[in-house]
Design an enzyme around this catalytic site. Structure first.
Site, mmCIF file in Angstrom:
data_model
loop_
_atom_site.group_PDB
_atom_site.id
_atom_site.type_symbol
_atom_site.label_atom_id
_atom_site.label_comp_id
_atom_site.label_asym_id
_atom_site.label_seq_id
_atom_site.Cartn_x
_atom_site.Cartn_y
_atom_site.Cartn_z
ATOM 1 C CE LYS A 13 16.983 46.361 23.386
ATOM 2 N NZ LYS A 13 17.799 46.509 24.619
ATOM 3 N NE ARG A 87 14.563 52.187 25.611
ATOM 4 C CZ ARG A 87 15.563 51.937 24.766
ATOM 5 N NH1 ARG A 87 15.341 51.831 23.483
ATOM 6 N NH2 ARG A 87 16.789 51.784 25.221
ATOM 7 N NE ARG A 126 26.522 48.775 23.915
ATOM 8 C CZ ARG A 126 25.203 48.776 24.052
ATOM 9 N NH1 ARG A 126 24.507 47.733 23.674
ATOM 10 N NH2 ARG A 126 24.601 49.802 24.596
ATOM 11 N NE ARG A 160 24.556 53.381 23.002
ATOM 12 C CZ ARG A 160 23.393 52.779 23.171
ATOM 13 N NH1 ARG A 160 23.085 51.738 22.412
ATOM 14 N NH2 ARG A 160 22.546 53.183 24.071
ATOM 15 N NE ARG A 171 21.532 53.145 28.126
ATOM 16 C CZ ARG A 171 22.680 52.631 27.688
ATOM 17 N NH1 ARG A 171 23.834 53.005 28.234
ATOM 18 N NH2 ARG A 171 22.689 51.769 26.709
HETATM 19 P P1 AMP Z 1 19.268 52.257 22.755
HETATM 20 O O1 AMP Z 1 20.261 52.409 21.661
HETATM 21 O O2 AMP Z 1 18.068 51.447 22.338
HETATM 22 O O3 AMP Z 1 19.887 51.766 24.036
HETATM 23 O O4 AMP Z 1 18.688 53.721 23.066
HETATM 24 C C1 AMP Z 1 19.556 54.770 23.504
HETATM 25 C C2 AMP Z 1 18.742 55.884 24.116
HETATM 26 O O5 AMP Z 1 17.840 56.429 23.128
HETATM 27 C C3 AMP Z 1 17.829 55.484 25.272
HETATM 28 O O6 AMP Z 1 18.536 55.459 26.506
HETATM 29 C C4 AMP Z 1 16.781 56.583 25.215
HETATM 30 O O7 AMP Z 1 17.282 57.802 25.721
HETATM 31 C C5 AMP Z 1 16.594 56.758 23.708
HETATM 32 N N1 AMP Z 1 15.572 55.836 23.156
HETATM 33 C C6 AMP Z 1 15.775 54.841 22.254
HETATM 34 N N2 AMP Z 1 14.626 54.226 21.949
HETATM 35 C C7 AMP Z 1 13.666 54.824 22.679
HETATM 36 C C8 AMP Z 1 12.273 54.623 22.826
HETATM 37 N N3 AMP Z 1 11.628 53.655 22.149
HETATM 38 N N4 AMP Z 1 11.591 55.437 23.668
HETATM 39 C C9 AMP Z 1 12.210 56.426 24.344
HETATM 40 N N5 AMP Z 1 13.533 56.658 24.286
HETATM 41 C C10 AMP Z 1 14.272 55.871 23.452
#
Ligand code: AMP
Length: 213
Positions: A13, A87, A126, A160, A171
């Site tokens: 994404k 989400r 990554r 990360r 996740r």
């Molecule tokens: P991402 O970079 O989108 O993979 O997000 C990394 C982490 O941030 C996720 O594993 C969640 O802990 C938190 N996170 C990001 N976006 C959301 C969301 N829309 N709702 C809840 N937690 C989020």
């Protein structure tokens, strides 16, 4: 045009959002990036979410909806790309209400489909550029030999904290339990478009362009 990129962690994404920003002057709204920024700068909210994120759990709807609400008032250029948001179903309802409040609407939801087995290897390989966020992969798109980001020239390689197998399992579980119902939600609204997220970056880019029309 305002769109959502939907898919499990590692579906690509962020990579495709960056391309859309470059090609269409769209504005990427990644709640993951916003939360990492809050964590790195040590804000109160950042401290609250740090452990939750490290475990791979979702942070509360209230926090992420608040972050998106703030950003929707900012510059939108050629439209917003929601990356990693919504989400959960309450987040999806909140997004619809927030867009309506700003006189905006959602034009498409693009699901990036990937095989679960591919996600582990994608995620553990990554890295991103500390300067511009450009995404690299040790196998499919390694850092240039001179160590400088192809996009901005920075030499800062970021990995990360949650890109490890344990956190990824969590996740993924969160994705299937809480996020995948959004596929049905947007399908029922007639907005869902699905693309194969497993191809080369340019193939996926072309599929997304096709889906957006
Ligand atoms: P991402 O970079 O989108 O993979 O997000 C990394 C982490 O941030 C996720 O594993 C969640 O802990 C938190 N996170 C990001 N976006 C959301 C969301 N829309 N709702 C809840 N937690 C989020």
């Amino acid at each position: 045009m305002n769109i959502i990129l939907l898919g499990p962690p590692g579906a690509g994404k962020g990579t495709q959002a960056h391309i859309l920003v470059e090609d269409r002057n769209m504005t990427q709204l990644s709640t993951g990036d916003m939360l990492r920024e809050a964590k790195d700068s040590g804000t109160e909210m950042g401290k609250i979410v740090a452990d939750v994120m490290a475990r791979g759990d979702l942070v509360t709807d209230e926090i992420v909806i608040g972050l998106i609400r703030e950003k929707l008032q900012g510059e939108k250029g050629g439209g917003f790309i929601f990356d990693g948001f919504p989400r959960t179903l309450p987040q999806a309802d909140a997004l619809a209400a927030l867009l309506e409040e700003c006189g905006e609407s959602l034009d498409a939801v693009v699901e990036m489909q990937v095989d679960d087995n591919a996600l582990v290897s994608r995620i553990t390989a990554r890295s991103t550029c500390g300067g511009c966020g450009n995404v690299y992969n040790d196998i499919t798109k390694p850092w240039p030999a001179d160590g400088k980001c192809e996009n901005c020239g920075s030499t800062e390689v970021k990995r990360r904290a949650d890109d490890n197998e344990d956190s990824l399992k969590n996740r993924l579980m969160e994705y299937y339990k809480k996020t995948s119902p959004l596929l049905g939600y947007y399908y029922a609204k007639g907005m869902l478009q699905s693309v194969n997220g497993l191809g080369e970056i340019n193939e996926v880019k072309a599929s997304i362009a096709g889906a957006l029309g």
